[in-house]
Scaffold this motif. Structure first.
Motif, short mmCIF file in Angstrom:
data_model
loop_
_atom_site.label_atom_id
_atom_site.label_comp_id
_atom_site.label_asym_id
_atom_site.label_seq_id
_atom_site.Cartn_x
_atom_site.Cartn_y
_atom_site.Cartn_z
N LEU A 82 53.11 101.64 57.42
CA LEU A 82 53.82 100.69 56.55
C LEU A 82 52.90 100.15 55.46
O LEU A 82 53.31 99.97 54.31
CB LEU A 82 54.44 99.56 57.38
CG LEU A 82 55.60 99.97 58.27
CD1 LEU A 82 55.96 98.85 59.22
CD2 LEU A 82 56.81 100.39 57.44
N ASP A 83 51.63 99.90 55.82
CA ASP A 83 50.65 99.46 54.81
C ASP A 83 50.45 100.54 53.75
O ASP A 83 50.35 100.24 52.56
CB ASP A 83 49.32 99.10 55.47
CG ASP A 83 49.38 97.80 56.25
OD1 ASP A 83 50.32 97.01 56.05
OD2 ASP A 83 48.46 97.59 57.08
N LEU A 84 50.38 101.80 54.18
CA LEU A 84 50.24 102.90 53.23
C LEU A 84 51.45 102.99 52.31
O LEU A 84 51.31 103.22 51.10
CB LEU A 84 50.03 104.22 53.97
CG LEU A 84 48.68 104.40 54.65
CD1 LEU A 84 48.70 105.64 55.54
CD2 LEU A 84 47.57 104.50 53.61
N LEU A 85 52.64 102.80 52.86
CA LEU A 85 53.85 102.80 52.05
C LEU A 85 53.78 101.69 51.00
O LEU A 85 54.07 101.91 49.83
CB LEU A 85 55.09 102.64 52.94
CG LEU A 85 56.43 102.44 52.21
CD1 LEU A 85 56.73 103.61 51.29
CD2 LEU A 85 57.55 102.23 53.22
N MET A 86 53.39 100.49 51.43
CA MET A 86 53.29 99.37 50.48
C MET A 86 52.28 99.68 49.38
O MET A 86 52.53 99.39 48.21
CB MET A 86 52.91 98.09 51.20
CG MET A 86 54.01 97.48 52.03
SD MET A 86 55.51 97.10 51.09
CE MET A 86 54.89 95.88 49.95
N ASP A 87 51.16 100.28 49.74
CA ASP A 87 50.17 100.66 48.72
C ASP A 87 50.78 101.64 47.71
O ASP A 87 50.50 101.56 46.52
CB ASP A 87 48.93 101.29 49.37
CG ASP A 87 48.08 100.27 50.10
OD1 ASP A 87 48.25 99.05 49.88
OD2 ASP A 87 47.22 100.70 50.90
N GLY A 88 51.61 102.54 48.20
CA GLY A 88 52.23 103.52 47.32
C GLY A 88 53.29 102.93 46.40
O GLY A 88 53.63 103.52 45.37
N LEU A 89 53.83 101.78 46.75
CA LEU A 89 54.83 101.13 45.90
C LEU A 89 54.21 100.40 44.71
O LEU A 89 54.88 100.18 43.70
CB LEU A 89 55.63 100.10 46.72
CG LEU A 89 56.51 100.64 47.83
CD1 LEU A 89 57.12 99.50 48.61
CD2 LEU A 89 57.59 101.55 47.26
N ARG A 90 52.92 100.07 44.83
CA ARG A 90 52.27 99.29 43.78
C ARG A 90 51.97 100.16 42.56
O ARG A 90 51.58 101.31 42.70
CB ARG A 90 50.98 98.68 44.32
CG ARG A 90 51.24 97.63 45.36
CD ARG A 90 49.94 96.96 45.82
NE ARG A 90 50.23 95.97 46.84
CZ ARG A 90 50.15 96.20 48.15
NH1 ARG A 90 49.77 97.38 48.59
NH2 ARG A 90 50.44 95.25 49.01
N PRO A 91 52.13 99.59 41.37
CA PRO A 91 51.78 100.35 40.17
C PRO A 91 50.28 100.60 40.08
O PRO A 91 49.49 99.80 40.58
CB PRO A 91 52.26 99.46 39.02
CG PRO A 91 52.38 98.10 39.61
CD PRO A 91 52.58 98.25 41.08
#
Length: 139
Positions: A128-137
């Protein structure tokens, strides 16, 4: 003001101004800034409000509907919740503009298939942390 801000964030094609949100809410800009001194504080409040509505909403639905109907309604609400948070995050510049609600839903499904929260909490948290990192510009 939170309900209006949520609605404005969801409906806007571009980042809505704080002035537009205040006008839509029927309050002066100073009133909006008194409650939310920055755009980020407003976005955070919208997010927190949505989380509370999502979690308390499940209990409320069970009080109103049989479990199967409550589950079905919660599915609709979950989709709306993801879209609201994504739109608010885009408006704040926290999320990439090319990410869709469907992208997030598919990612969550994949994560929870390979790392069910009940059995592999640490792995699910990492993914989930990796997913959140991928959402950031990219900055």
């Amino acid at each position: 003001m939170l309900a209006v801000a949520t609605r404005v964030f969801m409906a806007a094609d571009t980042e809505p101004s704080m002035r537009a949100i205040a006008a839509e809410a029927g309050v002066g800009i100073a009133t909006l800034y008194r409650h939310f001194p920055t755009r980020e504080s407003l976005v955070d409040a919208v997010y927190q409000d949505q989380v509370i509505r999502l979690t308390s909403g499940a209990r409320d639905l069970l009080g109103e509907l049989p479990p199967t109907a409550a589950m079905r309604r919660s599915m609709d609400l979950f989709g709306e919740w993801i879209a609201t948070i994504l739109d608010a995050g885009r408006a704040a510049g926290d999320f990439r503009s090319d990410v869709t609600t469907e992208d997030i839903a598919a990612s969550l499904i994949g994560i929870f298939i390979v790392a069910p929260p009940s059995g592999q909490h640490a792995r699910a948290a990492r993914l989930l942390d990796l997913l959140m990192d991928g959402l950031r510009p990219v900055r």
